[in-house]
Design a protein around this motif. Structure first.
Motif, mmCIF file in Angstrom:
data_model
loop_
_atom_site.group_PDB
_atom_site.id
_atom_site.type_symbol
_atom_site.label_atom_id
_atom_site.label_comp_id
_atom_site.label_asym_id
_atom_site.label_seq_id
_atom_site.Cartn_x
_atom_site.Cartn_y
_atom_site.Cartn_z
ATOM 1 N N GLN A 375 7.442 -1.178 -12.079
ATOM 2 C CA GLN A 375 6.713 0.081 -11.904
ATOM 3 C C GLN A 375 5.478 0.131 -12.801
ATOM 4 O O GLN A 375 4.442 0.689 -12.415
ATOM 5 C CB GLN A 375 7.650 1.250 -12.206
ATOM 6 C CG GLN A 375 8.811 1.344 -11.210
ATOM 7 C CD GLN A 375 9.862 2.359 -11.606
ATOM 8 O OE1 GLN A 375 9.604 3.561 -11.593
ATOM 9 N NE2 GLN A 375 11.049 1.879 -11.969
ATOM 10 N N ASP A 376 5.580 -0.439 -13.990
ATOM 11 C CA ASP A 376 4.428 -0.456 -14.892
ATOM 12 C C ASP A 376 3.343 -1.405 -14.410
ATOM 13 O O ASP A 376 2.143 -1.164 -14.628
ATOM 14 C CB ASP A 376 4.866 -0.838 -16.306
ATOM 15 C CG ASP A 376 5.490 0.324 -17.047
ATOM 16 O OD1 ASP A 376 5.292 1.475 -16.607
ATOM 17 O OD2 ASP A 376 6.184 0.092 -18.050
ATOM 18 N N ILE A 377 3.726 -2.498 -13.779
ATOM 19 C CA ILE A 377 2.724 -3.392 -13.196
ATOM 20 C C ILE A 377 1.912 -2.641 -12.153
ATOM 21 O O ILE A 377 0.682 -2.731 -12.103
ATOM 22 C CB ILE A 377 3.405 -4.637 -12.595
ATOM 23 C CG1 ILE A 377 3.926 -5.554 -13.714
ATOM 24 C CG2 ILE A 377 2.435 -5.407 -11.686
ATOM 25 C CD1 ILE A 377 4.775 -6.707 -13.223
ATOM 26 N N GLU A 378 2.602 -1.886 -11.325
ATOM 27 C CA GLU A 378 1.913 -1.083 -10.311
ATOM 28 C C GLU A 378 1.016 -0.040 -10.966
ATOM 29 O O GLU A 378 -0.093 0.239 -10.492
ATOM 30 C CB GLU A 378 2.950 -0.397 -9.414
ATOM 31 C CG GLU A 378 2.369 0.401 -8.266
ATOM 32 C CD GLU A 378 1.770 -0.478 -7.179
ATOM 33 O OE1 GLU A 378 0.922 0.028 -6.421
ATOM 34 O OE2 GLU A 378 2.141 -1.669 -7.087
ATOM 35 N N LYS A 379 1.473 0.516 -12.088
ATOM 36 C CA LYS A 379 0.732 1.589 -12.752
ATOM 37 C C LYS A 379 -0.467 1.071 -13.539
ATOM 38 O O LYS A 379 -1.570 1.621 -13.462
ATOM 39 C CB LYS A 379 1.671 2.336 -13.698
ATOM 40 C CG LYS A 379 1.047 3.504 -14.439
ATOM 41 C CD LYS A 379 1.941 4.013 -15.568
ATOM 42 C CE LYS A 379 3.325 4.365 -15.107
ATOM 43 N NZ LYS A 379 4.156 4.920 -16.212
ATOM 44 N N TYR A 380 -0.258 -0.007 -14.308
ATOM 45 C CA TYR A 380 -1.277 -0.425 -15.276
ATOM 46 C C TYR A 380 -2.180 -1.552 -14.798
ATOM 47 O O TYR A 380 -3.301 -1.696 -15.269
ATOM 48 C CB TYR A 380 -0.607 -0.852 -16.578
ATOM 49 C CG TYR A 380 0.125 0.257 -17.279
ATOM 50 C CD1 TYR A 380 -0.482 1.482 -17.517
ATOM 51 C CD2 TYR A 380 1.435 0.084 -17.713
ATOM 52 C CE1 TYR A 380 0.196 2.507 -18.167
ATOM 53 C CE2 TYR A 380 2.121 1.093 -18.367
ATOM 54 C CZ TYR A 380 1.504 2.305 -18.590
ATOM 55 O OH TYR A 380 2.168 3.312 -19.222
ATOM 56 N N ARG A 381 -1.699 -2.389 -13.904
ATOM 57 C CA ARG A 381 -2.451 -3.595 -13.564
ATOM 58 C C ARG A 381 -3.289 -3.430 -12.301
ATOM 59 O O ARG A 381 -3.951 -4.372 -11.871
ATOM 60 C CB ARG A 381 -1.489 -4.778 -13.393
ATOM 61 C CG ARG A 381 -0.701 -5.134 -14.636
ATOM 62 C CD ARG A 381 -1.456 -6.120 -15.510
ATOM 63 N NE ARG A 381 -2.394 -5.507 -16.412
ATOM 64 C CZ ARG A 381 -2.200 -5.371 -17.730
ATOM 65 N NH1 ARG A 381 -1.075 -5.764 -18.267
ATOM 66 N NH2 ARG A 381 -3.125 -4.832 -18.480
ATOM 67 N N LYS A 382 -3.242 -2.264 -11.704
ATOM 68 C CA LYS A 382 -3.991 -2.040 -10.476
ATOM 69 C C LYS A 382 -4.999 -0.909 -10.648
ATOM 70 O O LYS A 382 -4.928 -0.132 -11.597
ATOM 71 C CB LYS A 382 -3.041 -1.695 -9.320
ATOM 72 C CG LYS A 382 -2.211 -2.865 -8.819
ATOM 73 C CD LYS A 382 -1.387 -2.472 -7.609
ATOM 74 C CE LYS A 382 -0.649 -3.664 -7.014
ATOM 75 N NZ LYS A 382 0.124 -3.286 -5.792
ATOM 76 N N GLY A 383 -5.922 -0.834 -9.707
ATOM 77 C CA GLY A 383 -6.875 0.263 -9.643
ATOM 78 C C GLY A 383 -6.897 0.863 -8.257
ATOM 79 O O GLY A 383 -6.535 0.208 -7.270
ATOM 80 N N ASN A 384 -7.309 2.115 -8.163
ATOM 81 C CA ASN A 384 -7.468 2.768 -6.863
ATOM 82 C C ASN A 384 -8.828 2.390 -6.274
ATOM 83 O O ASN A 384 -9.841 2.403 -6.982
ATOM 84 C CB ASN A 384 -7.396 4.284 -7.011
ATOM 85 C CG ASN A 384 -6.043 4.743 -7.493
ATOM 86 O OD1 ASN A 384 -5.009 4.252 -7.037
ATOM 87 N ND2 ASN A 384 -6.034 5.692 -8.416
ATOM 88 N N VAL A 385 -8.843 2.085 -4.999
ATOM 89 C CA VAL A 385 -10.078 1.671 -4.340
ATOM 90 C C VAL A 385 -10.299 2.528 -3.090
ATOM 91 O O VAL A 385 -9.383 2.702 -2.272
ATOM 92 C CB VAL A 385 -10.051 0.184 -3.940
ATOM 93 C CG1 VAL A 385 -11.383 -0.228 -3.337
ATOM 94 C CG2 VAL A 385 -9.707 -0.688 -5.147
#
Length: 844
Positions: A375-385
């Motif tokens: 869940q943290d990978i999804e939260k911290y390692r991505k950006g909204n585009v």
């Protein structure tokens, strides 16, 4: 690039310097803790109680023919002595060490043992004395044999001949001093005083998985499952004043301080890992000198781990995490087993229920941390585009086919580069081929770590050998392929060849300070266009790495080195390296966390820290290093949950974190512990890599994970590399590739809505965007920043230009190019001439 018949891979923390320290820790601690009779080589050992010469109170010289490690009071010492030494024996080549033992207030400490033993691999006891009423002791023993290769003594200076002194070993009232090395070379009489702190003890009652009372806590690392390392920390992982007295099965602790007991523990069905007992989160605090409490170790460890699991679970729920349905029932099951253990009057039954609870706890804790990590990978390692596609007239393109392909990563997934060591002691570097193998296989590796160790670039003071560095043509070629680079080891004051053999020991403080600036500036300038990260120094928190200088002088060296880096390349980022970030090996200095917390106070400019995280792995050294420094040396093991908690703790420092060393063997059986299965194989190696990377990648401050030993050296027997010695990729290499290029790389196919828009979340990096309509296909490149809202308007035009981007938020990009162009321009932007400032101007 051809291979050499003898190669040394990774002139690194594990090979050239830090491994030496690890070897000394493993061999040295095992030596000074082996105070049992069976470990004593045959022979007669001499001991003195009182001085030989005329000064001080009169005393008699005695020989000691037995020492079995029993806790002996001063009144009982006579049973260990036999006839006085004959005069002709006493006139032999003896060394005398004498002095006083005081408490922290300066009062004499009477009736405590002062023990001398060898610093070599034998662990031979030379003798012991007992302090008299004035706190006086004296030892006399035959001159130690000179070592073939030196070991570090105080502040990292080499010692070829000497002994190690233990003070107050066997006492319940004084905290033992166990790490004093005495240099006896060219000396007959040595004066050495000691100060000891008042202490109490925590006695361990512990049972094996078969219900047998554990009576011997051996620290001999050659034996199966030694109790090593065993140490004390605060409620986090800062080292506290505690010593594990293995021969008596107890921790001797300083007073009025909460201590957490850390030691390896076998958990049936899970593994043997370093666990903690923290007394319900309060720590064990002793108030009175000589106070002793007894704990049921099985129960205390299970209680600690179970409580931490429950607290973690409830905190994560409050923070908005969601977990699978079986997590809570498993926690409740572990708590029920612990309650049953608590109700047992019989200690054996108590241990069995506690062990069952601990097994359930540790499996659940790892699964909990892995679910949180995803869940943290999804939260911290991505950006909204948000993409808005318009035609050449600015009208939205509805139902446009959009293919989204990530082509680079901002996060650094690295491997070490190679250095080979030839018998003629000439260093050569041949590391680009291993990087190219990763690129050819599309493993997702985008970072290479080079060793710039002093002995490599300036093997003799004033004699630079930049031919050992990678050719700039290779660096530029790989940079254009999307690889970024880091360099480590610029200032290596760790004891060993990197500092001893190049001539640094002959320099005064001012001379070394000046030399550091020159050396660092020269090294950085040679490759400044291509190196983004410099690890300036290793383990600056350890007094062992001061090379004879003080803490303040050592800090001055680091500041000087940082100034040289910034002068040679103002764009470079500076990291400080620390190993064993959980407190282990913090000898006579601050623990890593405390030292890092003080960096601003010290005035050290930095851009983050680099951590060594090779728990459960092994160091392998080449055979030509000889019997002492050759062979395989295992590292202690930690479970995934504790690693996750340690990384969370370092995250509270609010600075970037890099893991510059991680690896796992594919064929090794360690005496220091294991994870899930007794011996490593390729399958277990893959599981550990996948889960460790998942935990580490999920941490918000994390910027890099480097697999150290990308390829086996020809003397490796444990299959550490992702590639074997013949450059053939192992299954673990393919597993890592799947993780990086499939799980953590964004690829999507979408259609625009009626407004010509689409939205997605993607991992940080460069993206190729292909937009197709009925009569036009156009390619664009955008960049996604993690933790940000990235909005772009892409305009389709029927012109010769293949693409055009109009950023909706210009502040996000500042220029949007393809990954290779970005990296290439980054290099070219560095092509400026940096003037070398004189050292004097830096200090102003």
């Amino acid at each position: 690039m051809g291979r050499k018949s003898v190669k040394e891979k990774g002139v690194s923390k594990t090979i050239m310097a830090a491994v030496i320290v690890v070897v000394l820790v493993i061999a040295g601690v095992g030596a000074y803790l082996m105070l049992k009779g069976p470990d004593k080589p045959p022979g007669i050992y001499s001991a003195i109680r009182g001085p030989i010469e005329e000064e001080g109170p009169p005393s008699t010289v005695w020989t000691l023919d037995t020492f079995d490690g029993t806790d002996v009071g001063a009144a009982d010492y006579s049973r260990y002595y036999i006839d006085p030494i004959q005069a002709d024996v006493a006139l032999a080549d003896f060394v005398r060490v004498h002095g006083y033992v005081y408490d922290i207030e300066g009062s004499p400490v009477t009736g405590v043992f002062v023990i001398a033993h060898s610093i070599g691999p034998t662990g031979m006891k030379y003798g012991h004395a007992i302090t008299d009423a004035g706190g006086y002791y004296a030892l006399s023993f035959e001159r130690p044999e000179r070592l073939d290769y030196p070991i570090p003594s105080t502040r990292g200076l080499p010692i070829y001949e000497g002994c190690q002194i233990l003070v107050a070993w066997g006492s319940n009232e004084w905290l033992p001093t166990i790490d004093t090395l005495i240099d006896t070379e060219n000396k007959d009489v040595i004066v050495q005083d000691f100060a000891v702190k008042p202490a109490g003890t925590v006695k361990l009652t512990a049972y094996s998985s078969s219900g047998i009372l554990i009576e011997q806590f051996s620290t001999d690392t050659s034996l199966e499952y030694p109790t090593y390392p065993a140490y004390t920390t605060d409620l986090y992982w800062r080292v506290t004043g505690g010593v594990f007295a293995h021969d008596r099965g107890m921790f001797v602790l300083s007073l009025n301080t909460p201590h957490v007991l850390n030691l390896p523990w076998t958990v049936p069905g899970f593994g043997r890992v370093i666990l903690r007992a923290d007394n319900d989160g309060n720590g064990f605090t002793l108030r009175r000198q000589g106070e002793t409490i007894t704990i049921h170790l099985n129960y205390e460890i299970a209680k600690t781990e179970c409580r931490v699991l429950r607290e973690s679970y409830e905190r994560f729920l409050d923070e908005g995490y969601a977990f699978s349905e079986d997590v809570l029932p498993n926690i409740q099951s572990a708590e029920e087993l612990l309650q049953q253990a608590d109700s047992m009057a019989d200690n054996v039954q108590k241990a069995l229920f506690a062990d069952s609870s601990l097994n359930q706890t540790l499996w659940t804790a790892e699964n909990l941390e892995l679910e949180r990590a995803l869940q943290d990978i999804e939260k911290y390692r991505k950006g909204n585009v948000t993409l808005r596609i318009v035609d050449e007239n600015g009208k939205p393109v509805q139902d446009g086919d959009v293919t989204i392909s990530q082509i680079t990563h901002d996060f650094l997934f690295g491997v070490d580069t190679e250095c080979r060591y030839r018998i003629d002691t000439e260093w050569i570097s041949e590391g680009t081929d291993s990087l190219e193998e990763h690129i050819r296989l599309n493993t997702g590796i985008n970072y290479g770590l080079w060793g710039f160790f002093w002995i490599l670039t300036e093997p003799h003071l004033g004699q630079y050998n930049m031919g050992t560095l990678p050719p700039t043509s290779e660096l530029e070629r790989l940079t254009k392929m999307g690889v970024r680079f880091g360099g480590e080891g610029l200032i290596l004051l760790e004891p060993g060849p990197n500092s001893w053999d190049v001539g640094l020991l002959s320099l005064t403080f001012e001379e070394l300070r000046t030399k550091i600036y020159e050396h660092v500036y020269t090294s950085v300038s040679a490759v400044a266009l291509y190196i983004d990260y410099w690890t300036i120094v290793h383990n600056p928190h350890r007094e062992l790495h001061y090379l004879g200088f003080t803490l303040d002088q050592n800090i001055d060296f680091i500041k000087t080195g940082v100034a040289a880096i910034k002068s040679a390349d103002p764009t470079a980022k500076v990291l400080l390296f620390f190993d064993w970030p959980c407190g282990f090996c913090s000898d006579q200095g601050a623990d890593p966390y405390t030292y890092i917390s003080n960096l601003d106070e010290y005035g050290i400019d930095h851009d983050g820290v680099a951590l060594w995280m090779t728990y459960g792995s092994v160091a392998e050294l080449p055979p030509e290093w000889g019997s002492v420094f050759g062979g395989q040396f295992p590292f202690p093991f930690r479970d995934l949950a504790s690693i996750s908690r340690i990384l969370d703790w370092y995250g509270t420092l609010s600075i970037p974190v890099h893991i510059t060393a991680f690896n796992a063997p594919g064929d090794f059986t360690s005496n220091l512990g294991y994870w899930h299965r007794r011996s490593w194989d390729e399958e277990l190696k893959i599981e550990w890599i996948e889960k460790f990377y998942t935990i580490a990648f999920s941490k918000q401050p994390m910027r890099q994970i480097t697999y150290f030993f990308s390829r086996d050296a020809d003397y490796f027997g444990t299959k550490l590399g992702l590639f074997d010695v013949s450059d053939q990729p192992r299954e673990s290499c393919y597993a890592l590739r799947r993780l990086l290029t499939e799980n953590w790389t964004t690829r999507l196919h979408m259609k625009t809505d009626s407004n010509g828009q689409l939205e997605f979340r993607g991992f940080a990096g460069d993206y190729n965007i292909t937009v197709s309509t009925k009569d036009l296909t156009t390619n664009f490149t955008i960049h996604v920043y993690e933790g940000s809202d990235n909005t772009y308007t892409l305009k389709l035009e029927r012109v010769k230009k293949t693409w055009l981007i109009i950023p909706a938020i210009i502040a996000l990009a500042g220029g949007v190019l393809s990954g290779s162009v970005i990296l290439y321009r980054r290099v070219r932007a560095k092509k400026r001439k940096s003037s070398q400032r004189p050292l004097s101007s830096v200090q102003a």
